[in-house]
Design a protein around this motif. Structure first.
Motif, short mmCIF file in Angstrom:
data_model
loop_
_atom_site.label_atom_id
_atom_site.label_comp_id
_atom_site.label_asym_id
_atom_site.label_seq_id
_atom_site.Cartn_x
_atom_site.Cartn_y
_atom_site.Cartn_z
N GLY A 26 1.15 16.74 7.56
CA GLY A 26 1.67 16.72 8.91
C GLY A 26 2.07 15.35 9.41
N THR A 27 2.17 14.39 8.52
CA THR A 27 2.57 13.04 8.91
C THR A 27 3.20 12.35 7.71
N LYS A 28 3.95 11.30 7.95
CA LYS A 28 4.61 10.57 6.87
C LYS A 28 3.61 9.67 6.17
N THR A 36 -5.74 13.14 10.43
CA THR A 36 -4.80 14.26 10.47
C THR A 36 -5.48 15.50 9.89
N ILE A 49 -5.22 6.69 9.63
CA ILE A 49 -4.65 7.82 10.36
C ILE A 49 -5.55 9.03 10.16
N ASP A 107 0.88 19.09 2.45
CA ASP A 107 1.51 18.73 3.73
C ASP A 107 0.41 18.26 4.65
#
Length: 414
Positions: free
Chosen positions: A400-402, A372, A370, A398
């Motif tokens: 911005g994604t799990k 990000t 991923i 943070d």
């Protein structure tokens, strides 16, 4: 038929507790590790006895195996300590090692006396170049022998046909190559007093060398094999991910990756990529062939020195050396591994500096990646930070994604 062939074990290095857990999560069938003593990676962080027990228990909880190195060339003064060491390992009970990796016949004898219930694997340091050597160790009770790096696929195929079916062959398929025969090097000890055969190698094969003429001290003359430079011992790194079918057909039982001194990012990269390649080959060889460019693209995202196939297809030539530098090629920087979550922020121990706004990649054990941005960074007191410049600092980020525990954060380098 591939369905009738046993899938080879993927054996990944663990230089410390972090990389052991990474190896297990990212696809290893087994991990090899070393304690503070008696292994051939003294400069690795290695494991205390408590960490070793924890690591083995962790691997066993996932159904994976752990092998412990005790492959130094032992001297008289080492033997009683080795005997005590094996007794301590055996006392781990259910979480004792699944095998010991040994090169010295005296150490082998001690292991057979003290811990006969633990399998013994014969290290590549024992110069295992022929099938009679395998038969010899098999008769003494070893269950596996690690082949010398100097063997070709043709030699390994013959060897497999000449040894008992239950005798396992373990072979290095990826990682750094050693300039010395089966790793038995004297350069480091000669130059620095640090004995490679006792685990203290200084990697003097990677240094730059000149000639000094006797009557002209201080005048350094370059050693030039050609115009590109003078790193005459500096081998490229082994990579056999494009030759999984050939390795399987040769009858190799365990594919071994080198790298007990490497980072968790390296371990995760090689483990998940070789895991995918092996699994896809056994699922459908056509898929494997189609995905070869992807495997190479992924494997180059780890740290390496350019790649070679070593001795597998014949003796290496000048093209298997690197002459102009001794540094790694580094496509990505390791930033940290997710260790937990708190109020929507992900905890990690910072490995290299990064900043709010940086574009990073998250690599996951299932092979997905991923991309990000870093949204916010907090210290362990909840204070905002624009960057995290302090190595090993615990921070909360943070992204911005799990994310999940054991996800690894990396940054592409230009």
């Amino acid at each position: 038929m591939l369905s009738e062939i046993k899938k080879p074990e993927l054996l990944i290095p663990g230089g410390n507790l972090e990389t052991l857990k990474t190896a297990v999560i990212y696809g290893a069938d087994a991990v090899y590790i070393g304690g503070d003593l008696y292994g051939l990676r003294a400069k690795a962080k290695n494991f205390s006895m408590e960490e070793m027990k924890e690591g083995i228990a962790f691997a066993h909880s996932y159904g994976k195996k752990v092998y412990v190195t005790a492959n130094i060339t032992a001297h008289n003064q080492d033997l009683e300590g080795i005997r005590r060491y094996f007794r301590e390992l055996y006392a781990f009970g259910e979480d004792r090692p699944d095998a010991l990796i040994i090169s010295d016949p005296g150490v082998f004898s001690i292991a057979r006396e003290e811990v006969p219930e633990i399998d013994i694997h014969i290290s590549t340091q024992a110069n295992n170049t022929n099938y009679e050597t395998y038969r010899f160790w098999n008769k003494l009770g070893a269950t596996r022998v690690v082949s010398a790096r100097e063997l070709s696929l043709e030699e390994l195929t013959v060897l497999r046909s000449k040894i008992p079916a239950e005798m396992e062959i373990e072979t290095f398929v990826h990682g750094a190559m050693c300039i010395a025969y089966s790793g038995r090097c004297l350069l480091s000890n000669y130059f620095t007093g640090r004995d490679a055969n006792l685990g203290a190698c200084t990697h003097s094969c990677r240094w730059r060398y000149h000639i000094v003429e006797e009557t002209r001290p201080g005048e350094y003359l370059p050693i030039e094999e050609n115009e590109r430079g003078t790193y005459i011992f500096n081998s490229k790194d082994l990579c056999m991910i494009e030759y999984i079918p050939e390795l399987v057909k040769a009858g190799i039982d365990s594919f071994k990756i080198e790298g007990r001194m490497k980072t968790a990012l390296y371990v995760a990269t090689v483990a998940r990529t070789y895991r995918l390649a092996i699994d896809e080959y056994f699922e459908d060889p056509v898929i494997y062939e189609e995905h070869k460019p992807f495997y190479m693209e992924e494997i180059r995202k780890g740290v390496n020195r350019q790649f070679t196939t070593g001795f597998f297809f014949g003796k290496p030539t000048h093209e298997d050396q690197i002459y102009d530098h001794n540094t790694y090629e580094k496509a990505y920087t390791y930033l940290g591994t997710i260790s937990g979550e708190k109020d929507g922020y992900y905890e990690l121990e910072q490995k290299n500096k990064f900043c709010v706004g940086d574009v990073v990649e998250i690599i996951k054990p299932d092979g997905s990646t991923i991309e990000t941005n870093v949204k916010r960074i907090l210290d362990d007191q909840g204070n905002d930070m624009e960057s995290c410049p302090h190595p090993l600092q615990i921070i909360y980020v943070d992204f911005g994604t799990k994310l999940d525990k054991f996800d690894i954060i990396r940054r592409r380098e230009e």
